[in-house]
Motif scaffolding. Structure first.
Motif, PDB file in Angstrom:
ATOM      1  N   VAL A   9      28.424  39.271  74.654  1.00  0.00           N
ATOM      2  CA  VAL A   9      28.834  39.392  76.052  1.00  0.00           C
ATOM      3  C   VAL A   9      27.806  40.252  76.766  1.00  0.00           C
ATOM      4  O   VAL A   9      27.564  41.403  76.376  1.00  0.00           O
ATOM      5  N   SER A  10      27.191  39.704  77.780  1.00  0.00           N
ATOM      6  CA  SER A  10      26.171  40.422  78.555  1.00  0.00           C
ATOM      7  C   SER A  10      26.809  41.016  79.801  1.00  0.00           C
ATOM      8  O   SER A  10      27.286  40.293  80.670  1.00  0.00           O
ATOM      9  N   GLY A  11      26.847  42.352  79.867  1.00  0.00           N
ATOM     10  CA  GLY A  11      27.445  43.031  81.009  1.00  0.00           C
ATOM     11  C   GLY A  11      28.812  43.584  80.664  1.00  0.00           C
ATOM     12  O   GLY A  11      29.724  42.822  80.305  1.00  0.00           O
ATOM     13  N   ALA A  12      28.974  44.904  80.755  1.00  0.00           N
ATOM     14  CA  ALA A  12      30.226  45.560  80.382  1.00  0.00           C
ATOM     15  C   ALA A  12      31.018  46.012  81.601  1.00  0.00           C
ATOM     16  O   ALA A  12      31.675  47.054  81.582  1.00  0.00           O
ATOM     17  N   GLY A  13      30.961  45.210  82.673  1.00  0.00           N
ATOM     18  CA  GLY A  13      31.848  45.430  83.807  1.00  0.00           C
ATOM     19  C   GLY A  13      33.227  44.870  83.501  1.00  0.00           C
ATOM     20  O   GLY A  13      33.512  44.458  82.362  1.00  0.00           O
ATOM     21  N   ALA A  31      23.898  34.300  68.101  1.00  0.00           N
ATOM     22  CA  ALA A  31      25.326  34.075  68.286  1.00  0.00           C
ATOM     23  C   ALA A  31      25.615  32.635  68.695  1.00  0.00           C
ATOM     24  O   ALA A  31      24.808  31.978  69.338  1.00  0.00           O
ATOM     25  N   GLN A  32      26.813  32.183  68.323  1.00  0.00           N
ATOM     26  CA  GLN A  32      27.210  30.824  68.698  1.00  0.00           C
ATOM     27  C   GLN A  32      27.479  30.699  70.199  1.00  0.00           C
ATOM     28  O   GLN A  32      27.348  29.615  70.778  1.00  0.00           O
ATOM     29  N   ALA A  33      27.865  31.791  70.824  1.00  0.00           N
ATOM     30  CA  ALA A  33      28.131  31.770  72.266  1.00  0.00           C
ATOM     31  C   ALA A  33      27.654  33.072  72.889  1.00  0.00           C
ATOM     32  O   ALA A  33      27.821  34.148  72.300  1.00  0.00           O
ATOM     33  N   VAL A  34      27.064  32.965  74.072  1.00  0.00           N
ATOM     34  CA  VAL A  34      26.683  34.131  74.871  1.00  0.00           C
ATOM     35  C   VAL A  34      27.350  33.986  76.226  1.00  0.00           C
ATOM     36  O   VAL A  34      27.143  32.986  76.932  1.00  0.00           O
ATOM     37  N   ILE A  35      28.159  34.977  76.579  1.00  0.00           N
ATOM     38  CA  ILE A  35      28.867  34.961  77.853  1.00  0.00           C
ATOM     39  C   ILE A  35      28.178  35.941  78.772  1.00  0.00           C
ATOM     40  O   ILE A  35      28.257  37.154  78.578  1.00  0.00           O
ATOM     41  N   GLU A  36      27.468  35.420  79.767  1.00  0.00           N
ATOM     42  CA  GLU A  36      26.624  36.235  80.637  1.00  0.00           C
ATOM     43  C   GLU A  36      27.413  36.626  81.882  1.00  0.00           C
ATOM     44  O   GLU A  36      27.697  35.807  82.743  1.00  0.00           O
ATOM     45  N   CYS A  37      27.742  37.910  81.985  1.00  0.00           N
ATOM     46  CA  CYS A  37      28.596  38.406  83.069  1.00  0.00           C
ATOM     47  C   CYS A  37      27.873  39.327  84.041  1.00  0.00           C
ATOM     48  O   CYS A  37      28.474  39.772  85.018  1.00  0.00           O
ATOM     49  N   THR A  58      25.925  27.980  72.856  1.00  0.00           N
ATOM     50  CA  THR A  58      26.318  27.812  74.252  1.00  0.00           C
ATOM     51  C   THR A  58      26.099  29.093  75.033  1.00  0.00           C
ATOM     52  O   THR A  58      26.476  30.176  74.569  1.00  0.00           O
ATOM     53  N   VAL A  59      25.510  28.954  76.205  1.00  0.00           N
ATOM     54  CA  VAL A  59      25.391  30.046  77.165  1.00  0.00           C
ATOM     55  C   VAL A  59      26.331  29.758  78.321  1.00  0.00           C
ATOM     56  O   VAL A  59      26.306  28.665  78.899  1.00  0.00           O
ATOM     57  N   VAL A  60      27.178  30.730  78.646  1.00  0.00           N
ATOM     58  CA  VAL A  60      28.122  30.583  79.746  1.00  0.00           C
ATOM     59  C   VAL A  60      27.728  31.556  80.848  1.00  0.00           C
ATOM     60  O   VAL A  60      27.692  32.767  80.629  1.00  0.00           O
ATOM     61  N   LEU A  61      27.406  31.011  82.003  1.00  0.00           N
ATOM     62  CA  LEU A  61      26.997  31.829  83.142  1.00  0.00           C
ATOM     63  C   LEU A  61      28.219  32.138  83.998  1.00  0.00           C
ATOM     64  O   LEU A  61      28.738  31.268  84.703  1.00  0.00           O
ATOM     65  N   VAL A  62      28.669  33.381  83.923  1.00  0.00           N
ATOM     66  CA  VAL A  62      29.869  33.814  84.641  1.00  0.00           C
ATOM     67  C   VAL A  62      29.500  34.648  85.869  1.00  0.00           C
ATOM     68  O   VAL A  62      29.987  34.403  86.968  1.00  0.00           O
TER      69      VAL A  62
END
Length: 375
Positions: A193-197, A266-272, A291-295
């Motif tokens: 998880v990118s970003g700890a907001g 990682a199998q998934a990166v959630i970019e926040c 998978t990269v998820v752009l949030v």
């Protein structure tokens, strides 16, 4: 007029005092930096709607952006707009045709109302409806007011042991549910998880609840990363000053030797974070076939390592709000699979709402600010 409701914490009956003066208090944005508490008419429910005595409202960064800049992209505050879209409350009146809710029910409010008739709605992706009316998105009024009227089918009854404060966090939690689903996170996956907001932290919680074996969180602030560890992150990485490839390496290294990272990522990166460096890092950090998820939402255009994604078949998926995620989020809270209470760091009454908005941007120790709308 007096109605009977449910006590926030114990599910016991409570008394709701209806405003007999036909006016209520609302927090209204008139322009950049111009928030005002105003008396406005109390709205009445029409067919298929309920009137809600609003209790708790969270402040989202989009609310703060409207407050400080008067716009987000093409959405411009060009007339007064009531703020707020992360809300919970108690049903105070019921419109014709509503049979699944009654006066006194405690509810969370899903803030978007789609048209229900277009191809996107009928296909189950109503979050992409071009006619969506979303609370506190110009020109639609929000729910940071004493009372609010909303379509009943987008109000979700709360279990007795889920508090109204927790329910106010269901909106960001729904974003995380949708993001984790879009990331195809499943049991045993490693997730970054990118970003700890706030959104990053609830994404951490939902990924773990969805069966992720380990979640690493990255950020540039050690206090936020400490909160991620407190909430159960397997590892954290401060990526301040690192380029995308170095940040990706640091993120994967945080999984440690307990996981086989011979395949690397990682199998998934959630970019926040909503930053270009965050999106670039996510592509480098994702496993081949991952998978990269752009949030997070940032600049309209980024420069990304597309060839890197192409030759390793990294899927890049967008997220816009959520769809059919509220029932899942409610069940996660009801079943105890996650705990959002530690995310609430500050509480204000609506009379101090301007101070609350200023607090949101006031320091990295601020995660989620709640407004109490009960007068």
């Amino acid at each position: 007029m007096t109605r009977r409701g449910l006590h926030e914490d114990r599910g016991e009956p409570e008394t709701i005092e209806m405003n007999s003066k036909e006016q209520m208090t609302a927090l209204v944005l008139h322009g950049v930096g111009d928030l005002r508490l105003e008396k406005v008419d109390i709205p009445q429910p029409g067919p298929g709607q309920v009137q809600i005595a609003v209790k708790k409202v969270g402040i989202c960064m989009s609310d703060v952006h409207y407050y400080k800049h008067g716009r987000i992209g093409d959405f411009v505050v060009d007339c007064p707009m009531t703020m707020g879209h992360e809300s919970s409350g108690v049903v105070a009146a019921v419109g014709e045709g509503v049979d699944h809710l009654q006066v006194g029910d405690r509810v969370a409010i899903e803030p978007g109302i789609p048209c229900r008739r277009c191809a996107k709605c009928k296909g189950g992706r109503y979050n992409l409806c071009s006619k969506m009316k979303f609370c506190a998105t110009p020109p639609v009024h929000g729910s940071m007011s004493t009372y609010f009227v909303h379509d009943a089918d987008f109000c979700f009854k709360l279990p007795s042991h889920v508090s109204l404060e927790e329910a106010a966090l269901l909106e960001p939690l729904a974003v995380a549910v949708h993001a984790v689903q879009r990331g195809r996170v499943t049991a045993g996956d490693k997730v970054i998880v990118s970003g700890a907001g706030p959104i990053g932290l609830v994404s951490l919680l939902v990924a773990k609840a969805n069966g992720a074996s380990a979640v690493v969180v990255t950020d540039i602030d050690d206090r936020r990363l400490a909160k991620a560890k407190e909430l159960g992150a397997w590892g954290v990485a401060n990526v301040m000053g690192l380029d995308a490839q170095a940040a990706a390496k640091a993120a994967n290294a945080a999984f440690g030797e307990d996981f086989d990272c011979s395949e690397g990522q990682a199998q998934a990166v959630i970019e926040c974070s909503g930053t270009e460096i965050g999106a670039r890092t996510a592509i480098h950090a994702a496993d081949s076939g991952g998978t990269v998820v752009l949030v997070g939402m940032g600049k309209p255009e980024f420069t990304l390592p597309i060839l890197e994604a192409e030759i390793r078949e990294v899927d890049i998926r967008g997220v816009f709000r959520y769809v059919n995620a509220y029932p899942v989020a409610v069940n996660l809270l009801a079943g105890g699979q996650l705990n959002v209470k530690p995310l609430i760091t500050h509480r204000f009454h609506i009379n101090d709402a301007v101070k609350a908005f200023d607090t949101v941007g006031g320091g990295q120790d601020v995660i989620k600010v709640l407004i109490d709308c009960e007068l």
